[in-house]
Write an enzyme that holds these catalytic residues in place. Structure first.
Site, short mmCIF file in Angstrom:
data_model
loop_
_atom_site.label_atom_id
_atom_site.label_comp_id
_atom_site.label_asym_id
_atom_site.label_seq_id
_atom_site.Cartn_x
_atom_site.Cartn_y
_atom_site.Cartn_z
N SER A 126 23.17 -15.94 -71.08
CA SER A 126 24.00 -17.06 -70.12
C SER A 126 24.06 -16.30 -68.97
CB SER A 126 25.34 -17.40 -70.53
OG SER A 126 25.80 -18.23 -69.79
N TYR A 154 33.18 -15.52 -74.39
CA TYR A 154 32.06 -16.06 -74.20
C TYR A 154 31.13 -15.24 -73.27
CZ TYR A 154 28.16 -19.35 -73.36
OH TYR A 154 26.92 -19.92 -73.20
P1 NAD Z 1 24.52 -27.32 -77.98
O1 NAD Z 1 25.85 -27.57 -78.27
O2 NAD Z 1 23.84 -28.59 -77.46
O3 NAD Z 1 23.56 -26.73 -79.11
C1 NAD Z 1 24.20 -25.58 -79.67
C2 NAD Z 1 23.46 -25.78 -81.28
O4 NAD Z 1 23.94 -24.89 -81.73
C3 NAD Z 1 23.97 -26.89 -81.78
O5 NAD Z 1 22.85 -27.84 -82.38
C4 NAD Z 1 24.82 -26.71 -82.99
O6 NAD Z 1 25.02 -27.41 -83.95
C5 NAD Z 1 24.40 -25.28 -83.06
N1 NAD Z 1 25.11 -24.37 -83.94
C6 NAD Z 1 26.52 -23.87 -83.50
N2 NAD Z 1 26.86 -23.08 -84.37
C7 NAD Z 1 25.77 -22.75 -85.27
C8 NAD Z 1 25.86 -22.01 -86.24
N3 NAD Z 1 26.71 -21.01 -86.91
N4 NAD Z 1 24.50 -21.72 -86.95
C9 NAD Z 1 23.61 -22.40 -86.50
N5 NAD Z 1 23.46 -23.41 -85.49
C10 NAD Z 1 24.62 -23.37 -85.02
O7 NAD Z 1 24.47 -26.36 -76.57
P2 NAD Z 1 23.31 -25.73 -75.74
O8 NAD Z 1 23.70 -26.00 -74.26
O9 NAD Z 1 22.04 -26.61 -75.94
O10 NAD Z 1 23.48 -24.35 -75.70
C11 NAD Z 1 22.10 -23.51 -76.46
C12 NAD Z 1 22.34 -22.15 -76.18
O11 NAD Z 1 22.32 -21.88 -74.62
C13 NAD Z 1 23.62 -21.64 -76.60
O12 NAD Z 1 23.45 -20.16 -77.34
C14 NAD Z 1 24.59 -21.68 -75.26
O13 NAD Z 1 25.38 -20.83 -75.29
C15 NAD Z 1 23.43 -21.05 -74.22
N6 NAD Z 1 23.69 -21.48 -72.85
C16 NAD Z 1 23.79 -23.00 -72.38
C17 NAD Z 1 24.15 -23.21 -71.25
C18 NAD Z 1 24.32 -24.59 -70.85
O14 NAD Z 1 24.82 -24.63 -69.34
N7 NAD Z 1 24.05 -25.69 -71.42
C19 NAD Z 1 24.19 -22.09 -70.27
C20 NAD Z 1 24.05 -20.89 -70.70
C21 NAD Z 1 23.79 -20.69 -72.12
#
Ligand code: NAD
Length: 249
Positions: A140, A155
């Protein structure tokens, strides 16, 4: 098609608005067979079925080492190999330093960092045997700039840990033909913010981003396809920013 007949495993890929599912969709469109891993409540089998025939959805909690090993074994049984792993499962929490409890720290570090290690450990031996593979770890911008917009310091620490882990694994496994890279998304509109960003707040944030908008899940998915494909054949240990210019460094 960039990923013809590749077998791609994506953790946390079941949320239809998430980065993982967008990546699953784009990889499938490029010819990959996709395995979505997620928690039971996220219904990974249903998400995989939406991709069409020939894809698989399995329940696997990435914080559980045995569950990761079992999922990898099931993929190998079904498809015979694993070409691509996207370590995408992640959770966040918007709290300040002094508010972080031990339990918060464990939860955030466990899913984001421990999960990346456990799932990588589960697939690397099979990749090493075939002397090829691409692992993509979703970190991130928050790791790079000391806090994004939403996640707390724990985080940021977890996602900075992902950068270190991925780079060290890249050094270790390059000789075995395995490339390991990170993506650092900026603020992408998914369910992770759980509706906590108001339209006004989003507009305010967009004004600070050179490309003048928040990110879309497909922006990150495209970067995943690139890193998974032979277009990135000489890239390992890199950090690919997908942030609209939010952080230029
Ligand atoms: P999201 O909440 O839509 O997706 C996260 C997914 O991870 C969900 O489907 C959830 O069920 C799954 N999950 C949670 N705990 C879990 C576990 N213990 N085992 C297996 N699966 C698990 O979020 P997103 O925004 O699509 O995030 C995806 C990735 O991108 C994450 O790692 C997040 O930290 C990272 N990220 C997101 C953003 C953003 O702005 N959306 C920015 C930087 C990084």
């Amino acid at each position: 098609m960039l990923l013809n007949d590749k077998i791609a495993v994506i953790t946390g890929g079941a949320g239809l608005n998430g980065l993982g599912y967008a990546t699953a969709r784009q990889m499938a469109a490029h010819g990959a067979r996709v395995v979505i891993l997620d928690l039971a409540r996220a219904e990974p089998a249903a998400a995989a079925a939406r991709l069409g025939e020939g894809h698989l959805g399995l329940v696997a909690d990435v914080t559980d080492k045995d569950a990761c090993a079992q999922a990898a074994a099931a993929v190998l049984k079904a498809f015979g190999r694993i070409d691509i792993l996207v370590n995408n499962a992640g959770i966040t929490q918007p709290v300040k330093t002094l508010e972080i409890t031990g339990g918060d720290y464990d939860r955030i570090l466990d899913v984001n960092l421990r999960g990346t290690l456990y799932m990588s450990q589960a697939v690397l031996p099979a990749m090493a045997e075939r002397k090829q593979g691409s692992v993509i770890c979703i970190s991130s911008v928050s790791a790079q700039r000391g806090g994004g917009i939403f996640g707390g310091p724990h985080y940021s620490a977890a996602k900075a840990g992902v950068l270190g882990l991925a780079r060290a694994m890249a050094r270790e496994f390059g000789v075995q033909g395995i490339r390991i890279n990170c993506i650092t998304p900026g603020l992408i509109e998914t369910d992770i913010t759980q509706g906590k960003l108001t339209p006004d707040k989003k507009a305010e944030i967009a004004e600070t981003i050179p490309l003048a908008r928040l990110g879309r899940a497909d922006d990150v998915a495209g970067a995943c396809v690139f890193l998974a494909s032979d277009l990135a054949a000489y890239c390992t240990g890199i950090t690919l920013d997908v942030n609209g210019g939010m952080l230029i460094h």
